[in-house]
Design a protein around this motif. Structure first.
Motif, mmCIF file in Angstrom:
data_model
loop_
_atom_site.group_PDB
_atom_site.id
_atom_site.type_symbol
_atom_site.label_atom_id
_atom_site.label_comp_id
_atom_site.label_asym_id
_atom_site.label_seq_id
_atom_site.Cartn_x
_atom_site.Cartn_y
_atom_site.Cartn_z
ATOM 1 N N ALA A 51 2.327 12.176 0.858
ATOM 2 C CA ALA A 51 3.132 11.847 -0.330
ATOM 3 C C ALA A 51 4.395 11.092 -0.017
ATOM 4 O O ALA A 51 5.088 10.675 -0.910
ATOM 5 C CB ALA A 51 3.505 13.138 -1.080
ATOM 6 N N GLY A 52 4.722 10.931 1.212
ATOM 7 C CA GLY A 52 6.011 10.316 1.544
ATOM 8 C C GLY A 52 6.211 8.997 0.866
ATOM 9 O O GLY A 52 5.460 8.049 1.087
ATOM 10 N N GLY A 53 7.222 8.910 -0.037
ATOM 11 C CA GLY A 53 7.500 7.680 -0.784
ATOM 12 C C GLY A 53 6.659 7.542 -2.034
ATOM 13 O O GLY A 53 6.847 6.635 -2.811
ATOM 14 N N ARG A 56 2.316 5.447 -5.052
ATOM 15 C CA ARG A 56 2.336 4.026 -5.380
ATOM 16 C C ARG A 56 2.200 3.167 -4.125
ATOM 17 O O ARG A 56 1.721 2.055 -4.185
ATOM 18 C CB ARG A 56 3.625 3.679 -6.131
ATOM 19 C CG ARG A 56 3.736 4.361 -7.482
ATOM 20 C CD ARG A 56 5.028 4.020 -8.147
ATOM 21 N NE ARG A 56 5.236 4.826 -9.343
ATOM 22 C CZ ARG A 56 6.321 4.795 -10.080
ATOM 23 N NH1 ARG A 56 7.311 4.001 -9.723
ATOM 24 N NH2 ARG A 56 6.425 5.552 -11.138
ATOM 25 N N ARG A 57 2.644 3.680 -2.970
ATOM 26 C CA ARG A 57 2.535 2.900 -1.744
ATOM 27 C C ARG A 57 1.085 2.636 -1.370
ATOM 28 O O ARG A 57 0.750 1.675 -0.715
ATOM 29 C CB ARG A 57 3.215 3.641 -0.592
ATOM 30 C CG ARG A 57 4.728 3.744 -0.738
ATOM 31 C CD ARG A 57 5.307 4.459 0.468
ATOM 32 N NE ARG A 57 6.742 4.562 0.372
ATOM 33 C CZ ARG A 57 7.583 3.582 0.726
ATOM 34 N NH1 ARG A 57 7.101 2.455 1.201
ATOM 35 N NH2 ARG A 57 8.884 3.748 0.606
ATOM 36 N N ARG A 67 1.352 -2.205 -13.867
ATOM 37 C CA ARG A 67 2.260 -1.189 -14.418
ATOM 38 C C ARG A 67 3.486 -1.855 -15.041
ATOM 39 O O ARG A 67 3.935 -1.502 -16.128
ATOM 40 C CB ARG A 67 2.675 -0.211 -13.325
ATOM 41 C CG ARG A 67 3.541 0.944 -13.843
ATOM 42 C CD ARG A 67 4.252 1.641 -12.708
ATOM 43 N NE ARG A 67 3.350 2.206 -11.746
ATOM 44 C CZ ARG A 67 2.830 3.441 -11.830
ATOM 45 N NH1 ARG A 67 3.134 4.209 -12.856
ATOM 46 N NH2 ARG A 67 2.007 3.897 -10.898
ATOM 47 N N ALA A 68 4.041 -2.836 -14.331
ATOM 48 C CA ALA A 68 5.246 -3.520 -14.838
ATOM 49 C C ALA A 68 4.954 -4.265 -16.136
ATOM 50 O O ALA A 68 5.747 -4.255 -17.089
ATOM 51 C CB ALA A 68 5.778 -4.482 -13.780
ATOM 52 N N ASP A 140 1.823 8.886 -11.197
ATOM 53 C CA ASP A 140 1.734 8.377 -9.821
ATOM 54 C C ASP A 140 0.379 7.758 -9.529
ATOM 55 O O ASP A 140 0.272 6.809 -8.747
ATOM 56 C CB ASP A 140 2.003 9.507 -8.818
ATOM 57 C CG ASP A 140 3.463 9.970 -8.874
ATOM 58 O OD1 ASP A 140 4.302 9.155 -9.306
ATOM 59 O OD2 ASP A 140 3.739 11.128 -8.512
ATOM 60 N N ASP A 141 -0.677 8.294 -10.169
ATOM 61 C CA ASP A 141 -2.022 7.815 -9.873
ATOM 62 C C ASP A 141 -2.525 6.826 -10.922
ATOM 63 O O ASP A 141 -3.715 6.718 -11.164
ATOM 64 C CB ASP A 141 -2.994 8.988 -9.778
ATOM 65 C CG ASP A 141 -3.020 9.809 -11.069
ATOM 66 O OD1 ASP A 141 -2.127 9.590 -11.910
ATOM 67 O OD2 ASP A 141 -3.923 10.651 -11.229
#
Length: 465
Positions: A51-53, A56-57, A67-68, A140-141
């Motif tokens: 999960a670090g960060g 989305r990475r 998404r934007a 997140d997903d």
């Protein structure tokens, strides 16, 4: 048995992403060492590793772009929704302004159209809200396909919101005349109500001033008291009674209160005028009593010098004059009593009756003397009346022939009849006792008929011009 983790070819660094470090472990032994770590450490390492960060990475590029774009579509739809909601709220105020003032068919149609627009606004608003609720762009997903679908739905909702906003704007522009009329009436409302209140106050003050001078004004006070319920309704406001009704009521109260004030201010002058008329009419009644006593000598001379047809319609004048003067004196006494009781309207009406009686008596008394004078004149020189009548006939004949070779029968016939009447009247003077009064009235009739012909000719020629 305790497993010892293999030593990697390079030292482990917590600052290097986990995705780059995993390939450096040897497949079997290093993985075994990782599995045999104490449980608390696994709990610390796994979240950092996976999960670090944030997830989305893992997706990067296309997912973040979708998404934007979806978020931008969401923001645009939110802005359109806000603009539509604000416009609807503002327009509702305009509609309420119109309905408060106007109940005509155009105003009712405007209300119905606004309600229909409101239902359309509710539909597109629900579509927008459903689109927002259906897509959590902060997940997140979030997959790229889902973000693209969200963008499409949100853009469609935004377009519908903008389209309905345009319809609302067109509807608002069409309300201009109705809204202008309503705002004009509302702008008149407060000043009209204030004028009514000030008129009532001024009337009350004028009434107090009159009473302070010792005069009664009971009828004016009653009229002013009758306006109290109207003032109560004005104070209750247009919200309860409606703007048009309130404006009409305010104008009526101001007008009626102004009339009370004007009459109160004139009351001292009115009292003085009534006093003056009482004296004047009393003097005139006394003078008529004296003059009516002179009718009998006039009638005596008429009887002595002229035939009965010249005076018989006057023989009741003395009795009629005496009765009329008597009635006038009775009404004068009643008027004086009304003045003392300050019943101003009654006093004024009674004085008008007295004046009418005295006028009639004056005419009758004057008629006897005038009859004798005219009969004296015509008996001495009837030719004067004859020439006067002949001149009128000749003048009318010249006018009838002006610009013509033959006269119009409609005009020639009454003129010929007038000539014949004149000749007959002249012939009636022959004999020992001519009826001079018939002669005078007949010639007056001839001149009247001739004047009618002249008037007809001038009207026809004026219309033809």
């Amino acid at each position: 048995m305790t497993a010892t983790p293999a030593t990697p070819s390079q030292p482990y660094s917590p600052f290097v992403p986990c995705a780059q470090q995993v390939p450096r472990f040897r497949a079997g032994r290093d993985l075994l060492g990782l599995v045999l770590l104490p449980l608390p450490l696994v709990a610390l390492v796994l979240p950092a590793a996976f999960a670090g960060g944030g997830t989305r990475r893992w997706f990067g590029g296309r997912s973040e772009s979708q998404r934007a774009e979806a978020q931008a579509a969401k923001d645009a739809a939110a802005a359109a929704f806000y603009e539509l909601d604000t416009a609807q709220r503002d327009l509702r105020i305009s509609i309420e302004t119109i309905t408060a003032v106007d109940d005509t068919p155009p105003a009712r149609r405007a209300v119905a159209d606004f309600e229909a627009l409101g239902r359309r606004i509710d539909e597109v608003s629900h579509t927008y809200i459903d689109a927002v609720d259906a897509h959590d762009l902060d997940r997140d997903d979030l997959e790229a396909s889902v973000a693209a679908h969200a963008r499409t739905e949100l853009s469609k909702a935004k377009d519908e919101l903008v389209r309905v906003k345009q319809e609302l704007d067109r509807f608002e522009r069409g309300l201009g005349p109705l809204l202008g009329k309503a705002e004009t009436q509302l702008a008149r409302l407060a000043p009209a109500v204030e004028r009514a209140r000030q008129s009532l106050l001024a009337a009350s003050n004028a009434l107090d001033a009159v009473r302070g001078s010792g005069l009664k004004a009971d009828d004016l006070a009653a009229r002013l008291a009758a306006l109290a319920p109207e003032l109560t309704k004005l104070n209750q406001g247009a919200g309860q009674h409606g703007v048009p009704e309130t404006l009409e009521r305010a104008d009526r109260v101001a007008r009626d209160a102004g009339a009370v004030r004007a009459e109160a201010e004139r009351l001292p002058e009115r009292a003085t005028e009534i006093d003056r008329r009482l004296v004047s009419l009393r003097t005139r009644a006394q003078a008529l009593t004296t003059r009516s006593g002179q009718v009998n000598p006039v009638l005596s001379e008429l009887r002595r010098r002229f035939v009965a047809e010249c005076w018989q319609d006057l023989q009741h004048v003395p009795d009629q004059a005496a009765e009329a003067v008597r009635q006038a004196e009775v009404k004068l006494a009643e008027a004086r009593g009304a003045r003392e009781e300050q019943r101003w309207a009654d006093a004024t009406a009674l004085l008008s009756t007295v004046r009418a009686l005295l006028n009639t008596t004056d005419e009758a008394v004057s008629a006897a003397g005038d009859r004798l004078r005219r009969l004296n004149e015509v008996s001495k020189d009837p030719q004067r009346e004859i020439e006067r009548t002949r001149f009128a006939i000749r003048d009318a004949q010249r006018l009838a022939m002006a610009g013509r070779n033959t006269p119009d029968p409609r005009q020639a016939r009454p003129l010929d009849e007038s000539v014949a009447r004149l000749e007959r009247a002249i012939g009636s003077l022959e004999g020992r006792h001519p009826d001079y009064w018939h002669f005078l009235t007949e010639l007056e009739g001839v001149r009247g008929a001739v004047a009618g012909v002249v008037s007809q000719i001038r009207e026809e020629r004026g219309a033809g011009a």
